[in-house]
Design a protein around this motif. Structure first.
Motif, PDB file in Angstrom:
ATOM      1  N   VAL A 126       0.871  -1.179   0.000  1.00 50.33           N
ATOM      2  CA  VAL A 126       0.000   0.000   0.000  1.00 50.33           C
ATOM      3  C   VAL A 126       0.903   1.224   0.000  1.00 50.33           C
ATOM      4  O   VAL A 126       2.019   1.193   0.511  1.00 50.33           O
ATOM      5  N   SER A 127       0.395   2.301  -0.577  1.00 53.35           N
ATOM      6  CA  SER A 127       1.203   3.500  -0.734  1.00 53.35           C
ATOM      7  C   SER A 127       0.380   4.719  -0.331  1.00 53.35           C
ATOM      8  O   SER A 127      -0.826   4.765  -0.592  1.00 53.35           O
ATOM      9  N   ASN A 128       1.029   5.674   0.301  1.00 53.92           N
ATOM     10  CA  ASN A 128       0.379   6.943   0.669  1.00 53.92           C
ATOM     11  C   ASN A 128      -0.767   6.789   1.672  1.00 53.92           C
ATOM     12  O   ASN A 128      -1.612   7.677   1.778  1.00 53.92           O
ATOM     13  N   LYS A 138      -4.972  -5.484   8.864  1.00 50.44           N
ATOM     14  CA  LYS A 138      -5.732  -6.159   9.926  1.00 50.44           C
ATOM     15  C   LYS A 138      -5.490  -7.670   9.966  1.00 50.44           C
ATOM     16  O   LYS A 138      -5.413  -8.275  11.019  1.00 50.44           O
ATOM     17  N   ASP A 139      -5.355  -8.264   8.774  1.00 49.35           N
ATOM     18  CA  ASP A 139      -5.127  -9.712   8.711  1.00 49.35           C
ATOM     19  C   ASP A 139      -3.647 -10.054   8.476  1.00 49.35           C
ATOM     20  O   ASP A 139      -3.305 -11.193   8.179  1.00 49.35           O
ATOM     21  N   GLY A 140      -2.786  -9.020   8.574  1.00 47.67           N
ATOM     22  CA  GLY A 140      -1.347  -9.270   8.417  1.00 47.67           C
ATOM     23  C   GLY A 140      -0.914  -9.505   6.981  1.00 47.67           C
ATOM     24  O   GLY A 140       0.127 -10.105   6.733  1.00 47.67           O
ATOM     25  N   TYR A 141      -1.705  -9.009   6.017  1.00 47.30           N
ATOM     26  CA  TYR A 141      -1.415  -9.299   4.604  1.00 47.30           C
ATOM     27  C   TYR A 141      -0.449  -8.310   3.945  1.00 47.30           C
ATOM     28  O   TYR A 141       0.011  -8.554   2.838  1.00 47.30           O
ATOM     29  N   VAL A 142      -0.196  -7.166   4.581  1.00 45.33           N
ATOM     30  CA  VAL A 142       0.612  -6.142   3.901  1.00 45.33           C
ATOM     31  C   VAL A 142       2.109  -6.460   4.044  1.00 45.33           C
ATOM     32  O   VAL A 142       2.609  -6.652   5.153  1.00 45.33           O
ATOM     33  N   ASP A 143       2.798  -6.508   2.901  1.00 45.80           N
ATOM     34  CA  ASP A 143       4.233  -6.808   2.894  1.00 45.80           C
ATOM     35  C   ASP A 143       5.091  -5.542   2.817  1.00 45.80           C
ATOM     36  O   ASP A 143       6.188  -5.503   3.359  1.00 45.80           O
ATOM     37  N   VAL A 144       4.589  -4.545   2.082  1.00 46.19           N
ATOM     38  CA  VAL A 144       5.405  -3.360   1.802  1.00 46.19           C
ATOM     39  C   VAL A 144       4.550  -2.108   1.907  1.00 46.19           C
ATOM     40  O   VAL A 144       3.385  -2.097   1.494  1.00 46.19           O
ATOM     41  N   PHE A 145       5.147  -1.062   2.469  1.00 47.13           N
ATOM     42  CA  PHE A 145       4.502   0.254   2.514  1.00 47.13           C
ATOM     43  C   PHE A 145       5.402   1.225   1.759  1.00 47.13           C
ATOM     44  O   PHE A 145       6.609   1.256   1.985  1.00 47.13           O
ATOM     45  N   GLN A 146       4.806   2.000   0.864  1.00 47.81           N
ATOM     46  CA  GLN A 146       5.599   3.026   0.181  1.00 47.81           C
ATOM     47  C   GLN A 146       5.045   4.393   0.548  1.00 47.81           C
ATOM     48  O   GLN A 146       3.835   4.622   0.489  1.00 47.81           O
TER      49      GLN A 146
END
Length: 310
Positions: free
Chosen positions: A156-158, A169-177
């Motif tokens: 996800v970005s921004n 919430k379910d721990g699915y995000v690997d990368v934040f930009q």
């Protein structure tokens, strides 16, 4: 051989120096771009050990993905590359709106796959949040695409911290930009601690603040592109920023390297920042960015740079 780093908890391993490709076919962002020169950037990166390419639907729009797809095909390098792209922008009656709905994101991924001429995208980001979609729901759609093998990791970005928490919430995000550089350090307050704690990689964009932190500008320069309205480039602030950059230049000179390399190396010492994606307009700049990997900063130097830009 460059040591590759893992992005978040994904199965993606990248050279910590990637390539931001908004100048590859990003005709809506830069006037007079040469597409052949853009393709050459990608070729040069892939042939010199940079495997992490960052693009987006909105660069062009569409054109950046298409050109990268062409190079991948010509060079036969798809397997070595870690391709990141982004979606959320939607054109409605000539206006751009953001859409994070599961239907739109699913269609966006399918369209990007076609333009990139590939059957999977390594890292797919929601480029900007919309106002209406629950972020966990948006990421849920990407999670289903991941199960189908169409994407390998979710970004996800921004997003604000609250939106990121909902998305993860379910721990699915690997990368934040997100935006982060020595002049814009807000991310240190809450985003960087959150991603470090949740094993999410933070990829800063504008790492060189549109070239200001690269140490190449003088106070008499004027700009006629997106820089002319940026606060960092105005009047006394611009002069003040150049003075700070000159302090970093002393560190760079002592190491026989460039300001940009020292600045990029500093980011890679931050908890949570695993890779950077400096852009380039010419192939020689791509190669130059790689020199960052030769810079090692002492603890004292890391603290000094931190202090200069406090």
């Amino acid at each position: 051989m460059t040591k590759h780093v893992q992005l978040g908890k994904s199965e993606l391993y990248v050279n910590p120096i990637g390539l931001g490709t908004n100048a590859v076919g990003g005709h809506n962002l830069y006037p007079n771009l040469d597409e052949e020169a853009g393709k050459d950037l990608v070729r040069t990166a892939l042939n010199h050990g940079i495997n992490f390419l960052d693009t987006a639907f909105i660069y062009g729009p569409e054109r950046s993905e298409e050109l990268i797809g062409e190079v991948m095909k010509e060079e036969g390098k798809r397997k070595e590359a870690i391709l990141a792209t982004k979606g959320a922008h939607k054109f409605v009656d000539g206006e751009v709106v953001m859409d994070n709905s599961p239907e739109f994101l699913t269609k966006s991924v399918e369209d990007s796959l076609k333009r990139l001429q590939t059957d999977y995208i390594d890292l797919y980001y929601i480029h900007f949040p919309d106002k209406d979609t629950l972020k966990a729901e948006a990421v849920g759609a990407l999670s289903r695409l991941k199960e189908q093998g169409k994407i390998r990791a979710i970004g996800v970005s921004n997003f604000s911290l609250e939106q990121l928490k909902d998305a993860n919430k379910d721990g699915y995000v690997d990368v934040f930009q997100g935006e982060y550089n020595l002049l814009q350090r807000e991310a240190e307050k809450d985003l960087l601690p959150y991603v470090s704690e949740h094993n999410i990689s933070f990829i800063p964009y504008f790492p060189l603040a549109s070239g200001l932190l690269a140490g190449k500008y003088t106070e008499h320069m004027t700009f006629d592109d997106l820089r002319k309205n940026m606060p960092h480039f105005q009047g006394a602030t611009f002069k003040d920023n150049l003075a700070k950059v000159d302090q970093v230049r002393k560190i760079a000179d002592a190491k026989g390297t460039e300001v940009a390399h020292v600045v990029l190396a500093w980011y890679l010492t931050r908890d949570g920042v695993d890779a950077v994606i400096p852009g380039a307009k010419r192939a020689d700049q791509v190669l130059n960015n790689l020199k960052t990997l030769d810079v090692s900063l002492t603890q004292a130097e890391i603290e000094e740079i931190d202090h200069i830009f406090r």
